[in-house]
Design a protein around this motif. Sequence first.
Motif, PDB file in Angstrom:
ATOM      1  N   VAL A 181     -54.151 -18.109 -46.503  1.00  0.00           N
ATOM      2  CA  VAL A 181     -54.739 -17.277 -47.556  1.00  0.00           C
ATOM      3  C   VAL A 181     -55.698 -18.094 -48.417  1.00  0.00           C
ATOM      4  CG1 VAL A 181     -54.253 -15.858 -49.582  1.00  0.00           C
ATOM      5  CG2 VAL A 181     -52.758 -15.717 -47.579  1.00  0.00           C
ATOM      6  N   GLY A 182     -55.281 -19.301 -48.782  1.00  0.00           N
ATOM      7  CA  GLY A 182     -56.115 -20.134 -49.645  1.00  0.00           C
ATOM      8  C   GLY A 182     -57.448 -20.492 -49.013  1.00  0.00           C
ATOM      9  N   ASN A 183     -57.441 -20.887 -47.755  1.00  0.00           N
ATOM     10  CA  ASN A 183     -58.693 -21.251 -47.092  1.00  0.00           C
ATOM     11  C   ASN A 183     -59.601 -20.054 -46.881  1.00  0.00           C
ATOM     12  OD1 ASN A 183     -58.907 -24.186 -46.373  1.00  0.00           O
ATOM     13  ND2 ASN A 183     -56.882 -23.794 -45.498  1.00  0.00           N
ATOM     14  N   LEU A 184     -59.018 -18.904 -46.548  1.00  0.00           N
ATOM     15  CA  LEU A 184     -59.842 -17.704 -46.377  1.00  0.00           C
ATOM     16  C   LEU A 184     -60.488 -17.291 -47.695  1.00  0.00           C
ATOM     17  CD1 LEU A 184     -57.671 -15.512 -43.959  1.00  0.00           C
ATOM     18  CD2 LEU A 184     -59.809 -16.688 -43.436  1.00  0.00           C
ATOM     19  N   LEU A 185     -59.731 -17.356 -48.787  1.00  0.00           N
ATOM     20  CA  LEU A 185     -60.295 -17.004 -50.092  1.00  0.00           C
ATOM     21  C   LEU A 185     -61.340 -18.024 -50.541  1.00  0.00           C
ATOM     22  CD1 LEU A 185     -57.176 -15.716 -52.068  1.00  0.00           C
ATOM     23  CD2 LEU A 185     -59.106 -14.374 -51.195  1.00  0.00           C
ATOM     24  N   ASP A 186     -61.067 -19.305 -50.315  1.00  0.00           N
ATOM     25  CA  ASP A 186     -62.054 -20.326 -50.675  1.00  0.00           C
ATOM     26  C   ASP A 186     -63.372 -20.088 -49.947  1.00  0.00           C
ATOM     27  OD1 ASP A 186     -60.330 -21.589 -52.376  1.00  0.00           O
ATOM     28  OD2 ASP A 186     -59.707 -23.126 -50.944  1.00  0.00           O
ATOM     29  N   ASN A 187     -63.271 -19.775 -48.660  1.00  0.00           N
ATOM     30  CA  ASN A 187     -64.470 -19.514 -47.866  1.00  0.00           C
ATOM     31  C   ASN A 187     -65.221 -18.290 -48.391  1.00  0.00           C
ATOM     32  OD1 ASN A 187     -66.036 -19.944 -45.187  1.00  0.00           O
ATOM     33  ND2 ASN A 187     -65.445 -17.807 -45.084  1.00  0.00           N
ATOM     34  N   ALA A 188     -64.460 -17.235 -48.716  1.00  0.00           N
ATOM     35  CA  ALA A 188     -65.082 -16.010 -49.234  1.00  0.00           C
ATOM     36  C   ALA A 188     -65.749 -16.257 -50.584  1.00  0.00           C
ATOM     37  CB  ALA A 188     -64.029 -14.904 -49.349  1.00  0.00           C
ATOM     38  N   PHE A 189     -65.079 -16.992 -51.467  1.00  0.00           N
ATOM     39  CA  PHE A 189     -65.653 -17.293 -52.783  1.00  0.00           C
ATOM     40  C   PHE A 189     -66.951 -18.089 -52.645  1.00  0.00           C
ATOM     41  CE2 PHE A 189     -61.413 -17.135 -55.346  1.00  0.00           C
ATOM     42  CZ  PHE A 189     -61.360 -15.773 -55.132  1.00  0.00           C
ATOM     43  N   ASP A 190     -66.939 -19.082 -51.766  1.00  0.00           N
ATOM     44  CA  ASP A 190     -68.139 -19.902 -51.582  1.00  0.00           C
ATOM     45  C   ASP A 190     -69.304 -19.075 -51.048  1.00  0.00           C
ATOM     46  OD1 ASP A 190     -66.861 -22.165 -52.487  1.00  0.00           O
ATOM     47  OD2 ASP A 190     -66.338 -22.904 -50.494  1.00  0.00           O
ATOM     48  N   GLU A 191     -68.988 -18.130 -50.162  1.00  0.00           N
ATOM     49  CA  GLU A 191     -70.053 -17.319 -49.571  1.00  0.00           C
ATOM     50  C   GLU A 191     -70.668 -16.356 -50.586  1.00  0.00           C
ATOM     51  OE1 GLU A 191     -71.528 -17.551 -46.598  1.00  0.00           O
ATOM     52  OE2 GLU A 191     -70.313 -19.357 -46.363  1.00  0.00           O
ATOM     53  N   ASP A 198     -74.151  -9.224 -59.200  1.00  0.00           N
ATOM     54  CA  ASP A 198     -73.536  -7.915 -59.010  1.00  0.00           C
ATOM     55  C   ASP A 198     -73.029  -7.692 -57.585  1.00  0.00           C
ATOM     56  OD1 ASP A 198     -76.005  -7.895 -57.857  1.00  0.00           O
ATOM     57  OD2 ASP A 198     -76.618  -5.942 -58.652  1.00  0.00           O
ATOM     58  N   ALA A 199     -73.288  -8.636 -56.687  1.00  0.00           N
ATOM     59  CA  ALA A 199     -72.858  -8.488 -55.292  1.00  0.00           C
ATOM     60  C   ALA A 199     -71.670  -9.380 -54.950  1.00  0.00           C
ATOM     61  CB  ALA A 199     -74.026  -8.815 -54.345  1.00  0.00           C
ATOM     62  N   ARG A 200     -71.149 -10.083 -55.927  1.00  0.00           N
ATOM     63  CA  ARG A 200     -70.042 -11.012 -55.677  1.00  0.00           C
ATOM     64  C   ARG A 200     -68.715 -10.256 -55.677  1.00  0.00           C
ATOM     65  NH1 ARG A 200     -72.145 -15.880 -59.730  1.00  0.00           N
ATOM     66  NH2 ARG A 200     -74.042 -16.344 -58.542  1.00  0.00           N
ATOM     67  N   HIS A 201     -68.275  -9.885 -54.501  1.00  0.00           N
ATOM     68  CA  HIS A 201     -67.085  -9.059 -54.363  1.00  0.00           C
ATOM     69  C   HIS A 201     -66.224  -9.600 -53.223  1.00  0.00           C
ATOM     70  CE1 HIS A 201     -65.177  -4.871 -53.490  1.00  0.00           C
ATOM     71  NE2 HIS A 201     -64.386  -5.641 -54.204  1.00  0.00           N
ATOM     72  N   VAL A 202     -64.945  -9.853 -53.505  1.00  0.00           N
ATOM     73  CA  VAL A 202     -63.994 -10.353 -52.510  1.00  0.00           C
ATOM     74  C   VAL A 202     -62.728  -9.505 -52.579  1.00  0.00           C
ATOM     75  CG1 VAL A 202     -62.553 -12.304 -51.795  1.00  0.00           C
ATOM     76  CG2 VAL A 202     -64.883 -12.713 -52.609  1.00  0.00           C
ATOM     77  N   ARG A 203     -62.198  -9.145 -51.399  1.00  0.00           N
ATOM     78  CA  ARG A 203     -60.969  -8.356 -51.333  1.00  0.00           C
ATOM     79  C   ARG A 203     -59.927  -9.089 -50.499  1.00  0.00           C
ATOM     80  NH1 ARG A 203     -64.427  -3.295 -49.923  1.00  0.00           N
ATOM     81  NH2 ARG A 203     -63.978  -3.984 -47.816  1.00  0.00           N
ATOM     82  N   LEU A 204     -58.685  -9.025 -50.942  1.00  0.00           N
ATOM     83  CA  LEU A 204     -57.553  -9.575 -50.198  1.00  0.00           C
ATOM     84  C   LEU A 204     -56.561  -8.455 -49.930  1.00  0.00           C
ATOM     85  CD1 LEU A 204     -55.673 -11.828 -49.077  1.00  0.00           C
ATOM     86  CD2 LEU A 204     -54.866 -12.156 -51.427  1.00  0.00           C
ATOM     87  N   ARG A 205     -56.127  -8.362 -48.682  1.00  0.00           N
ATOM     88  CA  ARG A 205     -55.129  -7.343 -48.315  1.00  0.00           C
ATOM     89  C   ARG A 205     -54.019  -8.006 -47.507  1.00  0.00           C
ATOM     90  NH1 ARG A 205     -54.248  -3.712 -43.917  1.00  0.00           N
ATOM     91  NH2 ARG A 205     -56.118  -4.512 -42.872  1.00  0.00           N
TER      92      ARG A 205
END
Length: 286
Positions: A181-191, A198-205
């Motif tokens: 989870v941590g690596n996937l979120l880190d990657n998403a945040f960096d991207e 206004d386009a910075r949006h990340v979802r976790l499910r």
Amino acid sequence: MILEFKPKMFFGFLLSIAVQLALFSLLFIFSFIEVRQQLAMAIMYLCLASVAVVMFLALRLTAKMREDAIFATQSAYVGDLIRMVTTVRGQRHDFANHLQVIHAMAKRGHLEALLAYIMELAEDIRVWDDVASDLPSPAISALIQAKAAIAAERGIRFECRYTDSKSAYESMKSIDFVRIVGNLLDNAFDEVMKLPDDARHVRLRLSKEDAKLVIEVSNRCFFFNEEMRKHLFVPGYTTKKGNHAGLGLSIVADRVKHYKGRLNVTFEEGYLHFTATVPLRQPVFS
């Protein structure tokens, strides 16, 4: 990537391969010319010894790279927790200012403005407290709250949906859950940090579906192609600028494979989806 970890060990590995090739070349040449049998036997034994040395160095180099990758990941998580603590301390520091504003509004009789201000404070506190507060896994709860604090700090809109099924979180060790989870979120945040505000949006499910645990992280993405897909999970590959080892997604792929799961990447409607599906197992000790 190898040079970044252990250059001396890597050069030793290359040197051993060079010696091995030289010995095998000599053995090949001796097959066409007459030489003393003792010399040919000595070269053959040296070749066998060099094979053992190269295999030992290769295994040692691989193990060392894995240890360094785990250490780098753990260091990143420690940094996340420090940021979360810093955010909480900042909120405590701001509390005195909020009290002063509330006192001044109440003293002057600005009741409507006071009510609106208190509602804003209540909403901010609720968002902070509600993020993964009822997860049955303390490690995942702490991780998601840390990531939520980082997202707020960076101006990223972070959404989290999760199952409250305890068996889903007991299907793998907590440390591996955190890595994935941590690596996937880190990657998403960096991207998303490459995108407009206004386009910075990340979802976790996190969900439980058909006796499987589903971990899905989605982030806004304006461009993705098949060439990028081919290299996403290759150790050392990265599209980020600066000092990035490019190991996060390869660690995710390795951990998912360890639990006999599947990791898929899809690009739909401007969102890049990383979906890890892991079969539920009997509870294991974390």
